[in-house]
Motif scaffolding. Structure first.
Motif, PDB file in Angstrom:
ATOM      1  N   ALA A 214       0.733  -1.231  -0.103  1.00 58.52           N
ATOM      2  CA  ALA A 214      -0.024  -0.139   0.115  1.00 58.52           C
ATOM      3  C   ALA A 214       0.742   1.205   0.002  1.00 58.52           C
ATOM      4  CB  ALA A 214      -0.961   0.019   1.194  1.00 58.52           C
TER       5      ALA A 214
ATOM      6  N   LEU B 115       0.134   5.305  -0.809  1.00 58.31           N
ATOM      7  CA  LEU B 115      -0.597   5.552   0.363  1.00 58.31           C
ATOM      8  C   LEU B 115       0.341   6.009   1.604  1.00 58.31           C
ATOM      9  CD1 LEU B 115      -3.339   2.690   0.189  1.00 58.31           C
ATOM     10  CD2 LEU B 115      -3.566   5.289  -0.462  1.00 58.31           C
TER      11      LEU B 115
ATOM     12  N   GLY C 157      -3.180   6.047   5.370  1.00 56.59           N
ATOM     13  CA  GLY C 157      -3.975   5.537   4.300  1.00 56.59           C
ATOM     14  C   GLY C 157      -3.981   3.950   4.211  1.00 56.59           C
TER      15      GLY C 157
ATOM     16  N   ARG D   4      -7.585   2.093   4.565  1.00 55.74           N
ATOM     17  CA  ARG D   4      -8.092   1.419   3.158  1.00 55.74           C
ATOM     18  C   ARG D   4      -7.545  -0.072   2.970  1.00 55.74           C
ATOM     19  NH1 ARG D   4      -6.960   5.446  -1.603  1.00 55.74           N
ATOM     20  NH2 ARG D   4      -8.166   3.889  -2.687  1.00 55.74           N
TER      21      ARG D   4
END
Length: 274
Positions: free
Chosen positions: A170, A175, A179, A183
């Protein structure tokens, strides 16, 4: 051999059904009694004699405001559950996946607070609420309970099991750590979050000592405190008392039955790791 297995399975089902009925009987008796009048107490009567008068009395008698108490309970429980769904996972994730000075000390403080009964710190909490003017407000009934050490510990145990590669992938995709948490990692904890929500919902909805201590204004009573304040009016009216019990118990049962599968999965995945 097959016949023997079938017999063993049948015996097991019979035992489980018997145990289920034994544990369900008190609530079924309470539910049944709440729909009858006083003259039918401790007797079996046909549905033709069942009535909603006991519940109507609670919601229509001007001597007390059950609608207000119910609304206060819904607001308090909703805020506490939502707060726990935000704060506890963030804390658990930080203790499981992030590195920062004093991490182990913070973790052991969290573990230590799990061993302290809330009754021991209720007086300091009351004093703090009084000093900042929060007594008899929603703030006093919710803010001190947006964080729960037990749930932080439980979620930390789950987040430890999440592969670090998920977070690294990620981050490579652009991100931030937050984040990646919201997510990627947060959705993976769905079962544990539902387990936490059920426990927080039940504990908050049925809480009596803390709301009765921090809110002594009838306008800010929650349902359990409010019904307890008028119980003497119905001391000899068993159906009315049982109707009050159903009002405080039924929402928890409904909430649990809706999410029971996720609850079992969450309990199973919350074993101690790391």
């Amino acid at each position: 051999m097959r016949t023997r297995n079938r017999i063993n399975k049948a015996i097991m089902y019979i035992v489980l059904i018997a145990l289920g009925l034994m544990f369900a009987f008190p609530f079924l008796y309470t539910l049944y009694t709440s729909f009858i009048s006083m003259k039918f107490v401790n007797t079996l009567t046909s549905p033709a004699n069942w009535t909603l008068d006991n519940y109507k009395t609670y919601f229509t008698n001007p001597a007390y405001d059950v609608q207000k108490w119910l609304w206060n309970t819904i607001v308090m429980t909703g805020i506490v559950v939502i707060g726990n769904l935000i704060i506890n996972p963030m804390a658990g994730f930080a203790l499981a996946k992030l590195e920062f000075p004093g991490k182990k000390i913070v973790y052991w403080i969290v573990v230590a607070t799990m061993m302290v009964p809330y009754h021991m710190i209720l007086i300091p909490v009351y004093v703090n609420m009084a000093e900042i003017g929060w007594l008899n407000t929603y703030m006093a009934l919710t803010v001190p309970f947006l964080y729960q050490a037990l749930y932080v510990f439980m979620l930390r145990q789950f987040f430890i099991s999440v592969p670090g590669e998920f977070i690294e992938a990620a981050r490579i995709d652009g991100l931030t750590k937050m984040g990646a948490f919201w997510r990627v990692v947060y959705p993976l904890a769905r079962s544990s979050l539902i387990t936490m929500s059920i426990l927080a919902f039940a504990g908050t909805w049925n809480s009596y000592l803390i709301p009765s201590t921090l809110a002594n204004n009838p306008e800010k009573y929650v349902l359990v405190v409010g019904l307890n304040s008028v119980k003497d009016m119905f001391f000899e009216n068993t159906p009315m008392i049982m109707a009050g019990v159903v009002l405080t118990t039924l929402p928890i049962l409904v909430f649990f039955f809706i999410f029971q599968r996720q609850y079992i999965e969450g309990v199973s995945s919350a074993g101690v790791k790391g």
